[in-house]
Structures are given as structure tokens and as C-alpha cells.
Motif scaffolding. Structure first.
Motif, mmCIF file in Angstrom:
data_model
loop_
_atom_site.group_PDB
_atom_site.id
_atom_site.type_symbol
_atom_site.label_atom_id
_atom_site.label_comp_id
_atom_site.label_asym_id
_atom_site.label_seq_id
_atom_site.Cartn_x
_atom_site.Cartn_y
_atom_site.Cartn_z
ATOM 1 N N ARG A 1 50.626 73.034 -6.417
ATOM 2 C CA ARG A 1 50.595 72.594 -5.007
ATOM 3 C C ARG A 1 51.179 73.652 -4.075
ATOM 4 N N ILE A 2 52.185 74.388 -4.548
ATOM 5 C CA ILE A 2 52.720 75.493 -3.748
ATOM 6 C C ILE A 2 51.627 76.535 -3.531
ATOM 7 N N ALA A 3 50.866 76.830 -4.589
ATOM 8 C CA ALA A 3 49.766 77.789 -4.468
ATOM 9 C C ALA A 3 48.715 77.295 -3.488
ATOM 10 N N ALA A 4 48.520 75.963 -3.455
ATOM 11 C CA ALA A 4 47.541 75.383 -2.533
ATOM 12 C C ALA A 4 48.102 75.201 -1.130
ATOM 13 N N GLY A 5 49.432 75.316 -0.991
ATOM 14 C CA GLY A 5 50.055 75.220 0.328
ATOM 15 C C GLY A 5 50.374 73.814 0.791
ATOM 16 N N ASP A 6 50.321 72.808 -0.127
ATOM 17 C CA ASP A 6 50.586 71.441 0.304
ATOM 18 C C ASP A 6 51.695 70.780 -0.523
ATOM 19 N N ALA A 7 52.607 71.585 -1.054
ATOM 20 C CA ALA A 7 53.727 71.040 -1.828
ATOM 21 C C ALA A 7 54.763 70.439 -0.875
ATOM 22 N N ARG A 8 55.321 69.306 -1.297
ATOM 23 C CA ARG A 8 56.298 68.613 -0.429
ATOM 24 C C ARG A 8 57.439 68.047 -1.262
ATOM 25 N N ILE A 9 58.652 68.290 -0.793
ATOM 26 C CA ILE A 9 59.849 67.647 -1.329
ATOM 27 C C ILE A 9 60.545 66.952 -0.167
ATOM 28 N N VAL A 10 60.982 65.728 -0.385
ATOM 29 C CA VAL A 10 61.697 64.974 0.645
ATOM 30 C C VAL A 10 63.118 64.719 0.167
ATOM 31 N N LEU A 11 64.102 65.057 0.995
ATOM 32 C CA LEU A 11 65.499 64.712 0.760
ATOM 33 C C LEU A 11 65.829 63.506 1.630
ATOM 34 N N ARG A 12 66.184 62.394 0.993
ATOM 35 C CA ARG A 12 66.376 61.129 1.730
ATOM 36 C C ARG A 12 67.761 60.565 1.420
ATOM 37 N N THR A 13 68.502 60.185 2.447
ATOM 38 C CA THR A 13 69.811 59.561 2.258
ATOM 39 C C THR A 13 69.830 58.181 2.898
ATOM 40 N N ARG A 14 70.488 57.258 2.202
ATOM 41 C CA ARG A 14 70.648 55.894 2.689
ATOM 42 C C ARG A 14 71.979 55.347 2.186
ATOM 43 N N ILE A 15 72.402 54.227 2.748
ATOM 44 C CA ILE A 15 73.570 53.515 2.248
ATOM 45 C C ILE A 15 73.094 52.465 1.259
ATOM 46 N N ALA A 16 73.835 52.283 0.181
ATOM 47 C CA ALA A 16 73.558 51.218 -0.787
ATOM 48 C C ALA A 16 74.779 50.309 -0.835
#
Length: 202
Positions: A94-109
Motif C-alpha cells: 500500500r505504501i508503494a501504491a500511495g494509499d497506506a494509512r495508520i491511525v493513532l486514536r486515543t480515548r478514555i476507558a
């Protein structure tokens, strides 16, 4: 280039300090202090984007109201970096294709049980990617030493990440399917969550 150089220098200094503390018996104890989880996320994000400067989008989805955490800053950086870097390495096509995505998400539990102890509040930190998913044969052994889903992997990154998170009284879980892999870290916030031996730390 100047920004990337600064990232490399800071990361080299941080890793040297971490290795020194892990290897030297008299400095092996965690360095407890007040830590902002989003500062941890931003440091890791900068390092990973310096390593993968094209084709990867590392998105932020933060709850900015989260309080500070009682933690060892450098060890949490290393734990999160291992997880995010693992995700980036799995995103090769996906990086080679240009559409790689990582999401960093924070919440309270709220009202979570970690290590057999009930905690009123915890920070939930998720690392989500749109890669191929963890192979089914590896899912039950993902955190075991020398288990890797990539040919160049050494199989220690997730094992170390789990150990570092457990030092903080937390847990890591993984949920994966093709197109969506999510690592969820839970780190206790309340005073009762302080690991043994951390009393009196700033």
C-alpha cells in the motif's frame, strides 16, 4: 532534511538512554514521571514518517482532554514505536501504491479490569492500519518471541512492546482482518494503578 536530521538525532539519543537503563542493573528500574500520551504519539509519528516519507499517511484521532499518565516516557515511546513500525512494515504494497494509512486514536476507558485489578479510568490507545491483516496462523502467537509476519522481521518488536506495556500495568490486544488491523493498548490512569516500587516517583 533538517527536520528529519533532528528526528534521527533525538531518536538516537533516546535509544541510547533506553538501552543504558535496560542493560545497567543499577539503572534498570523504570523512570516514573508524568507523561502526556499525545507527546508520545507525536514523537512516534515523527520517527515513522521520517522512516517512511512517501506513500504513508499517519492520521491523528486524539481526545485532547485526556489527563497525564504516570509512566516511563522512554519505554512507552519504544512500545508504541514497535507497534507502529510493525504496522508500517506490513503496509509495504500500500505504501508503494500511495494509499497506506495508520491511525493513532486515543480515548478514555472507564471501569476496566487489567491484570485482575479494577481501574476506574484508563487510557485507550489504538493503532489502526489498512494493511493485509495478520496471517491467521500467527494471530495466537503474535506476541511470542521470534514470531514475525515479515521476511525481514526479527520477531522481538511486539514481544518487547507487550513487556513494556505490562510494566505499566497495561495490556495490548490485536484484532485483525484483511484491510483492517487494530492494536489496542490500555494503560491505567488512577493512582491505584501505579506498579509496585513506583511510589514516591514524581
Amino acid at each position: 532534511l533538517a527536520d528529519y536530521t533532528d528526528v534521527i538525532i533525538r531518536e538516537a539519543d533516546r535509544l541510547q538512554a533506553l538501552v543504558d537503563r535496560l542493560l545497567a542493573p543499577h539503572r534498570g528500574a523504570p523512570a516514573w514521571g508524568r507523561v502526556n500520551i499525545h507527546e508520545i504519539c507525536e514523537r512516534v509519528r515523527a520517527v515513522v514518517l521520517a522512516e517512511f516519507p512517501a506513500g504513508l499517511d499517519v492520521q491523528r484521532d486524539y481526545d485532547t482532554s485526556l489527563p497525564e499518565l504516570h509512566a516511563d516516557r522512554e519505554r512507552l515511546i519504544q512500545a508504541l514505536l514497535n507497534i507502529v513500525r510493525n504496522a508500517a512494515q506490513a503496509l509495504g504494497p500500500r505504501i508503494a501504491a500511495g494509499d497506506a494509512r495508520i491511525v493513532l486514536r486515543t480515548r478514555i476507558a472507564r471501569q476496566v479490569t487489567l491484570g485482575g485489578r479494577c481501574h476506574r479510568l484508563a487510557i485507550q490507545l489504538q493503532v489502526e492500519d489498512n494493511g493485509p491483516g495478520v496471517p491467521e496462523a500467527l494471530r495466537q502467537r503474535l506476541f511470542q518471541p521470534l514470531v514475525s509476519g515479515t521476511p525481514s522481521g526479527h520477531g522481538l518488536g511486539l514481544t518487547l512492546a507487550q513487556a513494556l506495556v505490562q510494566q505499566h500495568g497495561g495490556t495490548i490486544e490485536c484484532d485483525s482482518q484483511p484491510g483492517l488491523t487494530r492494536f489496542t493498548l490500555l494503560l491505567p490512569l488512577d493512582e491505584a494503578s501505579r506498579p509496585p516500587g513506583s511510589e514516591g516517583a514524581p
